[in-house]
Design an enzyme around this catalytic site. Structure first.
Site, PDB file in Angstrom:
ATOM      1  N   GLU A 146     -12.618  19.304  17.779  1.00 58.32           N
ATOM      2  CA  GLU A 146     -11.496  20.372  17.056  1.00 58.32           C
ATOM      3  C   GLU A 146     -10.556  19.124  17.640  1.00 58.32           C
ATOM      4  O   GLU A 146     -10.567  18.091  17.761  1.00 58.32           O
ATOM      5  CB  GLU A 146     -10.569  20.557  18.329  1.00 58.32           C
ATOM      6  N   CYS A 174      -1.873  19.792  20.410  1.00 65.39           N
ATOM      7  CA  CYS A 174      -2.478  19.733  18.716  1.00 65.39           C
ATOM      8  C   CYS A 174      -1.940  20.817  17.887  1.00 65.39           C
ATOM      9  O   CYS A 174      -1.839  21.113  16.288  1.00 65.39           O
ATOM     10  CB  CYS A 174      -3.937  20.420  18.742  1.00 65.39           C
ATOM     11  N   GLU A 230      -2.530  12.690  10.600  1.00 67.34           N
ATOM     12  CA  GLU A 230      -1.360  13.307  11.742  1.00 67.34           C
ATOM     13  C   GLU A 230      -1.058  12.929  12.439  1.00 67.34           C
ATOM     14  O   GLU A 230      -1.109  10.606  12.297  1.00 67.34           O
ATOM     15  CB  GLU A 230      -1.962  14.086  12.512  1.00 67.34           C
TER      16      GLU A 230
END
Length: 507
Positions: free
Chosen positions: A238, A275, A366
């Protein structure tokens, strides 16, 4: 490490050390995979109990290492033990192995063999502890719990950001190994430089799978190591997600104040170190969206900076924030009214027009921390272009009234294709630990969108389907035997049943 190793021996200095660890894990697999489901369940429950016994000590250690508050750590320990108990329950019920049986049929032309399929463990799994979750995604977190439930031994690569916390959790696992008497070296713990030790672990022939939660660079490096092997193995990583939220016009006209409060809290929850942080806020330009952004900016200004987990995350946030705010077309809307102190993250929200967003892929990167970027679209068509330009995500959120849902059905369909979890009128932060949860998504959110790292389906990362053809009944795994001694739900000749197979023709 278990057995002759102790928790003091945590920093392998040579490749021989890692080779020794992996060889022991391979030997443990030979015995651990044979344990009954109940024995493995007892082991998971024992780990949970020993972690619970050490709760106060663990919280103090983690506070010293991570800057996380007591409440957050307390909840995370509960989540960790809940995961372990959840997988124990899955094992006790037993049907997760997907036992599938097609019996032979007398006189069939051509002759039909007896075939029986089940999910079996693959072998030793490497679990990399996550920097932002010292418990739930680390030493005894979801990757470890699901791998042990599947029947796979685990080698944990502890994260240096919370090394002592990781060791204390491993001590709880060691106590469970001794209590339940599972094979020595079923779980081992190593520390050391992430890239060097990580590469040695992944490249060792005994490793059969990898679980990772962290950065895009870290995850893709592990994938590359796995591909360099003579026999590649899967890496379930992930990595990166900006979790787009689309605010539709009617709901903004009716609920702007409440939405601004809700999403300001979500953006800054835990200083944005989740996240599933809502990093992209998309809407159609006009008074409703502009009014919402004004309210959101005002709410962000009132959020005080707080310390981030550790120096590396803080430095990365400051660097990423500076980079994105320097891009052409961006405009800062709101920033915390208080100057940040050492290691503190500054909450910020900014805005960009869709045309500028579409012209620069750096806007989709991100920024891990309390930051969110709003994208203003001229119309529905431009909104669709923005959604089509996005890569895979963990979550995609729809903020809409029934009127919005009817008017933007085709746009909402695009959101379905983006992520593993689609949310209606809730903030994306917070991942429920339950059987129906999907914490995964298309690349680069994860390396394999078919799987989840949270929920009971996470166990399927560590198993493979095996078919037994024309086997004697006593040779079969218990889940496939005629009498169904485990009492599990099975698919027998295309019918789901818990009944025993009364008669099977002799081979």
């Amino acid at each position: 490490m278990a057995g002759n190793f102790t928790t003091d021996m945590i920093a392998p200095s040579t490749q021989v050390d890692i080779a020794e660890v992996m060889e022991r894990s391979g030997k443990a697999f030979a015995d651990y995979k044979k344990l009954s489901p109940q024995k493995r369940a007892d082991f998971l429950l024992a780990i949970a109990a020993h972690i619970e016994d050490a709760r106060e000590e663990l919280i103090l250690l983690a506070q010293e290492e991570t800057n996380l508050p007591q409440g957050r750590l307390n909840n995370e320990i509960t989540r960790t033990t809940t995961q372990l108990k959840m997988f124990a329950s899955l094992l006790q019920e037993g049907s997760w192995v997907e036992a599938t049986i097609d019996t032979d049929i007398d006189g069939s032309v051509p002759a039909k063999p007896d075939t029986r399929k089940i999910l079996l463990p693959t072998g030793p799994v490497i679990v990399f502890g996550a920097s932002n979750f010292p418990f739930a995604f680390s030493t005894a977190g979801g990757d470890t719990a699901s791998a042990l439930a599947a029947g796979c031994p685990v080698v944990v690569k502890g994260h240096s950001a919370h090394a002592q916390t990781s060791l204390r959790v491993f001590k709880a696992i060691e106590a469970a190994i001794a209590q339940v008497q599972v094979p020595a070296y079923t779980v081992q713990h190593v520390m050391g430089p992430g890239s060097a030790v990580g590469k040695q672990l992944v490249m060792h022939p005994a490793a059969k799978g990898v679980g990772f939660t962290g950065s895009y660079n870290g995850g893709t490096a592990l994938v590359e190591y796995a591909r360099q092997r003579s026999i590649p193995i899967p890496v379930f990583a992930e990595m990166s997600s900006i979790n787009p939220v689309v605010f539709y016009p009617d709901t903004l006209a009716k609920n702007a104040t409440n939405l601004a409060t809700t999403f300001a809290a979500s953006i800054t929850l835990g200083m944005g170190q989740f996240c599933t942080n809502p990093g992209l806020l998309i809407g159609i330009e006009g008074s409703a969206f502009e009014g919402f952004l004004e309210l959101l900016a005002a709410a962000i200004k009132e959020v005080l900076p707080q310390k981030m987990l550790h120096t590396s995350i803080h430095t990365a946030y400051e660097t990423g924030l500076k980079k994105i705010l320097s891009l052409e077309g961006i405009r800062e809307l709101g920033r915390s009214c208080k100057e940040a102190a050492v290691l503190e993250g500054t909450p910020v929200v900014a805005m960009v027009q869709a045309k500028d967003f579409l012209a620069n892929e750096h806007f989709t990167e991100e920024v891990f921390g309390p930051f969110s970027l709003a994208v203003s679209c001229r119309d529905k068509e431009e909104l669709q272009q923005v959604l089509k330009s996005l890569k895979g995500q963990l979550t995609s959120t729809i903020v809409a009234t029934p009127e919005d849902i009817r008017a933007f059905e085709d746009v909402i369909e695009l959101q379905h294709n983006l992520a593993g979890r689609i949310i209606l009128n809730n903030a994306p932060t917070g991942v429920e630990v339950c059987a129906s949860m999907v914490h995964g998504g298309p690349f680069p959110a994860t390396t394999d969108e078919r799987f989840t790292s949270v929920g009971t389906s996470a166990i399927k990362r560590w198993v493979r389907p095996v078919c037994f053809q024309n086997f004697l009944d006593e040779m079969l795994p218990a889940a496939l035997q005629n009498s169904n001694p485990l009492g599990i739900l099975r698919l027998v000749n295309n019918q789901y049943t818990r009944d025993a197979i009364v008669k099977v023709p002799s081979p």
